[in-house]
Design a protein around this motif. Structure first.
Motif, short mmCIF file in Angstrom:
data_model
loop_
_atom_site.label_atom_id
_atom_site.label_comp_id
_atom_site.label_asym_id
_atom_site.label_seq_id
_atom_site.Cartn_x
_atom_site.Cartn_y
_atom_site.Cartn_z
N GLN A 32 -20.44 51.28 145.21
CA GLN A 32 -21.24 50.50 146.16
C GLN A 32 -20.58 49.13 146.34
N VAL A 33 -20.32 48.77 147.61
CA VAL A 33 -19.74 47.46 147.94
C VAL A 33 -20.72 46.75 148.87
N ALA A 34 -21.08 45.53 148.52
CA ALA A 34 -22.06 44.76 149.28
C ALA A 34 -21.46 43.41 149.68
N GLN A 35 -21.94 42.91 150.80
CA GLN A 35 -21.49 41.62 151.31
C GLN A 35 -22.68 40.87 151.93
N PRO A 36 -22.87 39.58 151.64
CA PRO A 36 -23.97 38.83 152.26
C PRO A 36 -23.77 38.71 153.77
N TRP A 37 -24.86 38.83 154.50
CA TRP A 37 -24.80 38.66 155.95
C TRP A 37 -24.41 37.23 156.31
N SER A 38 -24.79 36.27 155.51
CA SER A 38 -24.44 34.88 155.80
C SER A 38 -22.93 34.67 155.82
N VAL A 39 -22.24 35.34 154.90
CA VAL A 39 -20.78 35.23 154.88
C VAL A 39 -20.18 35.88 156.12
N ARG A 40 -20.68 37.06 156.46
CA ARG A 40 -20.19 37.75 157.65
C ARG A 40 -20.42 36.92 158.92
N GLU A 41 -21.63 36.34 159.04
CA GLU A 41 -21.94 35.55 160.24
C GLU A 41 -21.10 34.28 160.31
N GLN A 42 -20.86 33.66 159.14
CA GLN A 42 -20.03 32.46 159.15
C GLN A 42 -18.61 32.78 159.61
#
Length: 434
Positions: A123-133
């Protein structure tokens, strides 16, 4: 006064600003969507790259690397035991949903990708805030040049508008130099298609004004010349009246003075009528009317002269011959034609007036007399002002046919002189019937 240049600049600049803003927003949204797809692809590729490392993954929680917190990785073995966590202490779920999912943990949104393998689940997860930035930074790199180009576009638009309006300024300068003594056509070569028709119409207007002024000057000169003779005659008759030695001589001088005054009044009335019926006169006063009725009123005005000369005056008028015209002007036209016919016909002669509608939809007015007529060589000059051919009756002003021609031109009618069946003159007026 609203400036055309200001209106063009305001409209074009507003349009460019709106289009640039819309393009920036669309680019921003497309870059966000593209980066989101790219990040999803990155999550999947990272999970695929870790498939071979599941068997050797430590069964302890490794301290996270604080320098790289964009991703969180969890690995479970086939028995559901988590064997690896890249960021311990973060509340992650203990069950993975295969594929892409969106999770909210402690008020923070995450984008998660889970991959099922033979050795377990990655499982690999990434915060949406990082993606949006990251997406915003990429979108700004695309939209920022558009914002920086706005001042350059505004300057280019100002230059283009200024250059585009130069022909109009040249035409304005040319028109400002014109007055009543300078009515030559406007010379402005290379005009745009939008301005060329305006200049062409202005040139036609200047031509008409020039012709009108020339006509007016000629009219004033002719009127001054023609009025000089009757006014001189009035002065001489007045002097003769003062010098009359007896009552008989005074009565004779008084009669001649009255006749001279009548001729002067008639000439002035003819001049005023001609001025009112110049071809340049406005046609807005033309109204539908019965041509036969206008002929009757014109004949009634000339009837006393017919009685005085013992002439026969007849009218043959068809019903329903309607035209667009000025009733007073058409009455004057008929009166002048009948008056001329009566004066040139011998006493006891015949004058016939006919009004009919032709097959082609034209209205026709004919005046025939039993006089000497006009030779074909003199018919064209007969319409000139103050022209009087040899043998003309006394008391005429030479303006009758000139007035008739002016009225015809004002009404868009044609006039022709020919030979009458009575061996005199036939005058034919044709105009459009309504």
């Amino acid at each position: 006064m609203t400036s055309l240049r200001a209106r063009l600049l305001a409209g074009l600049l507003a349009l460019v600003a709106a289009v640039s803003l819309l393009a920036g927003l669309l680019s921003y949204r497309r870059v966000l969507d593209a980066t989101s797809t790219l990040f999803d692809y990155q999550l999947r590729q990272m999970a695929l790259s870790l498939r071979a490392q599941i068997p050797v993954a430590p069964r302890i929680e490794v301290p996270p690397d604080q320098s790289d917190s964009d991703f969180v990785i969890q690995i479970w073995d086939p028995f559901g035991t988590r064997v690896y966590l890249s960021r311990p202490g973060l509340p992650m779920i203990n069950r993975a949903t295969l594929g892409y999912t969106d999770l909210v943990l402690q008020g923070q949104r995450w984008r998660v990708y889970a991959l099922q393998t033979i050795d377990g689940v990655i499982q690999v997860a990434q915060p949406w805030s990082v993606r949006e930035q990251l997406a915003r930074e990429a979108a700004l790199h695309v939209a920022l040049p558009l914002l920086l180009l706005l001042p350059l576009l505004a300057a280019a638009i100002m230059i283009i508008v200024a250059r585009g309006l130069l022909p109009l300024r040249r035409v304005t300068a040319e028109v400002q130099q014109r007055d009543a003594h300078s009515l030559s056509p406007i010379e402005a070569p290379g005009l745009p298609q939008e301005i060329a028709p305006l200049v062409a119409e202005l040139n036609r207007l200047l031509t008409r004004l020039g012709a009108s002024f020339d006509t007016q000057r000629a009219f004033v000169a002719d009127a001054a010349h023609e009025l000089r003779s009757p006014l001189t005659a009035l002065r001489l008759q007045l002097q003769l009246l003062d010098r009359a030695p007896d009552e008989t001589a005074r009565m004779d001088a008084r009669n001649k003075l009255g006749a001279a005054i009548e001729r002067a009044i008639h000439l002035v009335e003819q001049l005023l009528t001609l001025a009112r019926n110049e071809p340049e006169a406005a046609r807005s006063s033309l109204q539908p009317l019965d041509l036969a009725e206008a002929a009757r009123t014109g004949i009634a005005d000339a009837h006393p002269l017919a009685l005085a000369r013992g002439s026969t005056l007849t009218l043959e008028a068809a019903d329903g011959v309607r035209v667009r015209g000025d009733a007073d002007a058409l009455r004057v036209l008929v009166r002048n034609l009948v008056d001329n016919a009566l004066r040139y016909a011998p006493p006891g002669g015949q004058v016939q007036v006919a009004v009919r509608r032709e097959a082609d939809g034209m209205a026709r007015l004919e005046v025939d007399d039993s006089g000497p007529g006009i030779p074909p060589a003199d018919r064209e000059r007969a319409f000139d002002r103050f022209y009087r051919r040899s043998g003309a009756p006394e008391g005429g002003s030479g303006l009758g046919l000139a007035i008739v021609k002016a009225i015809c031109e004002r009404h868009g009618a044609t006039i022709a002189l020919g030979e009458s069946p009575q061996h005199g003159l036939r005058v034919t007026v044709r105009m459009a019937a309504s």
